[in-house]
Each structure stands twice: as structure tokens, then as C-alpha cells.
Design a protein around this motif. Sequence first.
Motif, PDB file in Angstrom:
ATOM      1  N   ILE A  55       0.990  -1.027   0.134  1.00  0.00           N
ATOM      2  CA  ILE A  55       0.133  -0.028  -0.099  1.00  0.00           C
ATOM      3  C   ILE A  55       1.280   0.974   0.070  1.00  0.00           C
ATOM      4  N   THR A  56       0.089   1.764  -0.562  1.00  0.00           N
ATOM      5  CA  THR A  56       1.125   3.541  -0.892  1.00  0.00           C
ATOM      6  C   THR A  56      -0.036   4.409   0.181  1.00  0.00           C
ATOM      7  N   GLU A  57       0.270   5.902   0.263  1.00  0.00           N
ATOM      8  CA  GLU A  57      -0.505   6.469   0.695  1.00  0.00           C
ATOM      9  C   GLU A  57      -2.291   6.932  -0.461  1.00  0.00           C
ATOM     10  N   ASN A  58      -1.885   6.489  -1.338  1.00  0.00           N
ATOM     11  CA  ASN A  58      -3.056   6.585  -2.672  1.00  0.00           C
ATOM     12  C   ASN A  58      -3.081   5.338  -3.718  1.00  0.00           C
ATOM     13  N   TYR A  59      -2.593   3.832  -3.693  1.00  0.00           N
ATOM     14  CA  TYR A  59      -2.475   2.704  -4.100  1.00  0.00           C
ATOM     15  C   TYR A  59      -2.192   1.891  -3.416  1.00  0.00           C
ATOM     16  N   CYS A  60      -3.491   0.675  -3.846  1.00  0.00           N
ATOM     17  CA  CYS A  60      -3.028  -1.005  -3.577  1.00  0.00           C
ATOM     18  C   CYS A  60      -1.978  -1.051  -4.785  1.00  0.00           C
ATOM     19  N   ILE A  61      -1.176  -2.164  -4.670  1.00  0.00           N
ATOM     20  CA  ILE A  61      -0.297  -2.494  -5.372  1.00  0.00           C
ATOM     21  C   ILE A  61      -0.083  -3.575  -5.519  1.00  0.00           C
ATOM     22  N   PHE A  62      -0.453  -4.429  -6.874  1.00  0.00           N
ATOM     23  CA  PHE A  62      -0.436  -6.146  -6.929  1.00  0.00           C
ATOM     24  C   PHE A  62       0.675  -6.166  -8.131  1.00  0.00           C
ATOM     25  N   PHE A  63       1.762  -7.197  -7.792  1.00  0.00           N
ATOM     26  CA  PHE A  63       2.340  -7.905  -8.790  1.00  0.00           C
ATOM     27  C   PHE A  63       2.117  -9.324  -9.469  1.00  0.00           C
ATOM     28  N   GLN A  64       1.299  -9.458 -10.222  1.00  0.00           N
ATOM     29  CA  GLN A  64       0.660 -10.442 -11.262  1.00  0.00           C
ATOM     30  C   GLN A  64       2.182 -10.999 -11.703  1.00  0.00           C
ATOM     31  N   ASN A  65       2.688 -11.920 -11.383  1.00  0.00           N
ATOM     32  CA  ASN A  65       4.256 -12.487 -11.824  1.00  0.00           C
ATOM     33  C   ASN A  65       3.556 -13.521 -12.060  1.00  0.00           C
ATOM     34  N   ALA A  78      -1.817 -26.359  -5.903  1.00  0.00           N
ATOM     35  CA  ALA A  78      -0.261 -24.941  -5.771  1.00  0.00           C
ATOM     36  C   ALA A  78       0.631 -25.763  -6.855  1.00  0.00           C
ATOM     37  N   GLN A  79       1.684 -27.109  -6.769  1.00  0.00           N
ATOM     38  CA  GLN A  79       1.749 -27.992  -7.458  1.00  0.00           C
ATOM     39  C   GLN A  79       1.199 -28.225  -9.783  1.00  0.00           C
ATOM     40  N   CYS A  80       0.153 -27.166  -9.642  1.00  0.00           N
ATOM     41  CA  CYS A  80      -0.094 -26.796 -10.853  1.00  0.00           C
ATOM     42  C   CYS A  80       0.277 -26.248 -11.415  1.00  0.00           C
ATOM     43  N   ILE A  81       0.738 -25.076 -10.509  1.00  0.00           N
ATOM     44  CA  ILE A  81       1.314 -23.591 -11.289  1.00  0.00           C
ATOM     45  C   ILE A  81       2.896 -23.891 -11.731  1.00  0.00           C
ATOM     46  N   LYS A  82       2.956 -23.010 -13.073  1.00  0.00           N
ATOM     47  CA  LYS A  82       4.039 -23.386 -13.709  1.00  0.00           C
ATOM     48  C   LYS A  82       4.449 -21.719 -14.103  1.00  0.00           C
ATOM     49  N   PRO A  83       5.357 -21.666 -13.772  1.00  0.00           N
ATOM     50  CA  PRO A  83       6.059 -19.948 -14.171  1.00  0.00           C
ATOM     51  C   PRO A  83       6.171 -19.634 -15.815  1.00  0.00           C
ATOM     52  N   GLU A  84       5.880 -18.789 -16.344  1.00  0.00           N
ATOM     53  CA  GLU A  84       6.190 -18.577 -18.057  1.00  0.00           C
ATOM     54  C   GLU A  84       6.553 -17.349 -18.012  1.00  0.00           C
ATOM     55  N   LYS A  85       8.415 -18.033 -18.034  1.00  0.00           N
ATOM     56  CA  LYS A  85       9.624 -16.448 -17.987  1.00  0.00           C
ATOM     57  C   LYS A  85       8.956 -16.176 -19.057  1.00  0.00           C
ATOM     58  N   ASN A  86       8.841 -16.107 -19.931  1.00  0.00           N
ATOM     59  CA  ASN A  86       8.284 -15.307 -21.383  1.00  0.00           C
ATOM     60  C   ASN A  86       7.023 -14.325 -21.500  1.00  0.00           C
ATOM     61  N   LEU A  87       6.753 -14.944 -20.273  1.00  0.00           N
ATOM     62  CA  LEU A  87       5.403 -13.675 -20.279  1.00  0.00           C
ATOM     63  C   LEU A  87       5.710 -12.293 -19.242  1.00  0.00           C
ATOM     64  N   PRO A  88       5.426 -11.665 -18.994  1.00  0.00           N
ATOM     65  CA  PRO A  88       5.745 -10.235 -18.247  1.00  0.00           C
ATOM     66  C   PRO A  88       5.219 -10.262 -17.201  1.00  0.00           C
ATOM     67  N   THR A  89       5.370  -9.371 -16.132  1.00  0.00           N
ATOM     68  CA  THR A  89       5.190  -9.602 -14.627  1.00  0.00           C
ATOM     69  C   THR A  89       3.788  -8.089 -14.801  1.00  0.00           C
ATOM     70  N   LYS A  90       2.899  -8.759 -14.453  1.00  0.00           N
ATOM     71  CA  LYS A  90       1.912  -7.033 -14.982  1.00  0.00           C
ATOM     72  C   LYS A  90       1.557  -6.671 -12.861  1.00  0.00           C
ATOM     73  N   ILE A  91       2.194  -4.974 -12.856  1.00  0.00           N
ATOM     74  CA  ILE A  91       1.901  -4.265 -11.744  1.00  0.00           C
ATOM     75  C   ILE A  91       0.186  -3.834 -11.901  1.00  0.00           C
ATOM     76  N   ILE A  92      -0.018  -3.772 -11.383  1.00  0.00           N
ATOM     77  CA  ILE A  92      -1.732  -3.474 -11.011  1.00  0.00           C
ATOM     78  C   ILE A  92      -2.175  -2.443  -9.846  1.00  0.00           C
ATOM     79  N   LEU A  93      -1.765  -1.165  -9.799  1.00  0.00           N
ATOM     80  CA  LEU A  93      -2.183  -0.404  -9.782  1.00  0.00           C
ATOM     81  C   LEU A  93      -3.086   0.191  -9.415  1.00  0.00           C
ATOM     82  N   ILE A  94      -4.179  -0.102  -8.100  1.00  0.00           N
ATOM     83  CA  ILE A  94      -5.457  -0.185  -7.627  1.00  0.00           C
ATOM     84  C   ILE A  94      -5.804   1.001  -6.600  1.00  0.00           C
TER      85      ILE A  94
END
Length: 489
Positions: A234-244, A261-277
Amino acid sequence: QSIDLRNQQNLEKSYTREDWQQGYESLKEEYDYWIDDIEGEIPKELEGTVFRNGPGLLDINGQRIHHPFDGDGMISQIIFSEGRAHFRNRFVQTEGYLAEKKAGRILYRGVFGTQKPGGWLANILDFKTKNIANTNVIYWGKKLLALWEAAEPYSLNPYTLETLGKEYFNHGLSSGEAFSAHPRVDPQGKLVNFAIEPGIKTKITIFELNQDAEVVSKQNHRIDGFCFIHDFVITENYCIFFQNPLSFNPIPFALGKVGAAQCIKPEKNLPTKIILIPRQHSPMVCSGVKVLETTAGFIFHHANGFEIDNKIIVDSICYDSLALTDIDSNQDYRQTNFDAIAPGKLWRFELDLLQEKVTAKLINDRACEFPAIHPDHVGRPYRYLYMSVAHNPRGNAPLQAILKIDLELGKQQIWSAAPRGFMGEPIFIPHPHGQQEDAGWIVGLVYNAEYHRSYIVILDANDLEKGTIAKLHLKHHIPHALHGSFTRD
Ligand code: 3ON
Ligand code: FE
């Protein structure tokens, strides 16, 4: 990763895997006593209660839990009063804990791979989850809450630790709704938390609670794609989530072969999305949700975030990809080969809101987890960061030390419990009359393999290297734990 492997070979190991493994023995007993085995002196000004949560059971009547993140929550309470300290621990009496205790066997599948005995046939199409309330514990609005990110909090008596039941904040939370294990307390006096409801589109809910634990605002957002989001900023004005970037193929889970959770795989060629709400009170709320991109990786924990001009700074512990203790393999986590997995490291992300650009830079190369800061600086500019780290400056290894980083001057200090001590999450406790950001104490729980017992270490946050202020030896061990908090009330 190959660089980590090479570096590791130059340094002598600071631990043995056997010592680390012993810290994952179940603790079945519940204790209640004044601590009398003390080295040093507990500061008189240190008054209040430290609560810790973590898996207390790593087996159910001899049947092994597949991964520590699946273990039943056990709360430890350390009350500091007039230079003395009292210890108490109790299991959170969740429905699942009670049912399995009665049955004497595993009745539920765990998210991280614990299966019911009997092979895949005994697990196929069983989608029930067991709320294990094992990840964090906070005292807020006179309630003591044991948290697990995929379900409701459990409320406990803050003094006796007796389980009172699931907490819904007077209908602020609905039945089955999650409440993450990483709430942040805004210095202005609100507790901000979130919930993730996974799906093709993931629902993110943000809650703000006032000091009476009433939900004063609740907002829902739907975002594209799968998420495993354990923590936020959190910051003063935002909640920030990192969607790896991750993908999720639930078929092996549905077929009863592995945990979700063992069915989750990293996708190294895709970007991380940073979501600012924007937070609900924020003037930015009309400008809506912003999404920025940065490179792939995986983050469990963020240290802090703050706004300066048109930028937002976020400091986080980032892994090359989702690989913490091999949750994606079927091997027993006790066999974890630390040298073969990439460590988490501290990074600083600078989000430029005008240019919509992100720059990432490595702050510290040492393997680390569990960041902690002064509570008045949450979501605000800050200078000092404390975290659990590996004893050696390079390579991956279990956490054995505490590092303090001065982010302004780049200076560091370290206190280590190696070779036979293993460090849990540090908690920063401000000195009641302190003026400086580092005036206070660092309190941590150390598992000592030499005696197979744990001790509480109290350090001067202003000078970690001056040695321990006190070591409070417990009569037993506490399994390697997760998160906790401090309250003066
Ligand atoms: O995201 C989806 C929705 C969701 C809520 C998918 C999902 C099934 C994975 C899921 C559930 C997530 C859960 C239940 C996560 C629980 C996490 C947990 C209990 C602990 C995480 C701890 C993280 C770290 C970094 C711990 C480190 C510990 C050490 C280094 C030392 O002992
Ligand atoms: Fe966490």
C-alpha cells in the motif's frame, strides 16, 4: 542460476541440512510458562505481546504433510511485562484440525501437495480445502486473528489463545470469502487487506477496516489471467499487486495426483503485470486501475512501497521464478537442495506513472526472506529495512541471520545465528520514546539445532552488531514458522 552454483562452491556451508530438517519436527504439546532461562536482560521499556503463526504439525499421527505451507496453524504468544516474558502456544482449532485429530489420519488434501493416503483414487475430484489458519496472526480492533490467504480468518482469545471461531467482521466478510495473510496497517490508522478469487478472470477484493475492525470500504476488480498473489503493497493512494506470469493446469489436481499449487507453472517469457488500484479515499480513484509491465520472476513478499512525485517505489523479494523449496516437484521438501534453487533477493522497482515505465534494480545479492520495517513508515518513504538472510553473502541457503540495510547510505549490518541456529521472521518493535526510525528492537525466533529448542532473540535495531540484548530460551522447539506481529495493547 549457474552463477549462484559457482559462487556457492567458494564458500563453506554455514549449516547442515540435517540441522535444518530437525526444525520441521511437529510440536504437539501446548505450553504455558514464564521463561526463566534468560541470557542478558529484557529491556524494561519492551512491553507488549509478540504473536507468531506457522505450521505446528508437519505430520498427522505419523502421516507426513507434504509441504510446510500445508501444516496446521499454531500460535505462539510471548508477553513482555516488567522485564519478564511469558510463553504460551496453542493450535488454531480449525474444523480440519479437530476432524483430523479425532480421526488420527489425514482427511484433507493440502494446496501444496498433501494428499489423503490411498493414492490418486482416494484424492480424485476432491476439491475441498482445509482452512489451516497457519500464515500470519494480527491483533486488530481487539480481535486476535489467525490468517490463511485462501479462506476466512479465525478469531482467538488474545490472552488464552482459545479459538473462538471464524471471523466475518459483522457481515463485512461473507461465508467462504478469503482474507489474505498480508494485511498492511496504514499509519493513518486503517488496516488494508485483499482477497484473491482465482479463475479465468481473477477477482481481487480490497478491504479497509477501521480501528474497531469494521469494514469501511470494500472494492472488487476483475483482472485477466491466473494469479497467485501472496502479498501486496500500500501507499497513500494505491494498492499495488504484482501479477507474476504463471499458468495453471488443474487437470493433475482434479485427477488426484498432485496439489493445486503444484499445477502452477512459471511463464518466463511473459511479463509481470503490476496492477495499481487507487484506494477508495484517493483523488486518483476516478482515473481507474493502471497496469504496468516488468520482467518475469516470482514475488512472495514486498518490503514496502511509497510515492515520490510521479513515481512509486516498491521494494520486494524477487525469485527468478516460482521455485521456493520445490513446491512443483513430488520430492519431500525435507530433501530440498538449496544449491539447486535460485534464492529470493531484494529488488527495488521504480514505477514511473507518467511514462508508464518500470525500472528494476538489485539492492542486495544475499538470499533473503521476511522483510520488516518500522510500522510508521508503511506506505511512506523509509530508510531502514530488516530481513532474514542466509549466513553467506552469496548462494542459496536456509535463513540463519538478520540483515539491516540502510537504504539511504547503502550500509549494512548483520547478526547471525549460524552455524546451528535458523532464523525466523524479524519483528521491528519501536522504542516507546524513540525518535529515530531505527530506535527500537528486533525480536526473532531462532531454532537451535544444537539443543533442538528455540530461543527468542532481542537485538538493538539501531546496532545489530553490538551483540544480543537478550536470549530467551524456550523449553522446547518451535517448527520453522511464518509470520507474526507485535501489539502494545
Ligand atoms: O492463487 C490461487 C489462489 C490461492 C489463494 C491459487 C492457490 C491455490 C495457490 C491459492 C492458495 C494459496 C495459498 C493457500 C498460499 C499459502 C501460502 C503459505 C501458507 C505460505 C507462504 C510462505 C512464503 C514464504 C516465502 C515462506 C518462506 C519460509 C522460509 C524461507 C523459511 O521457513
Ligand atoms: Fe507471507
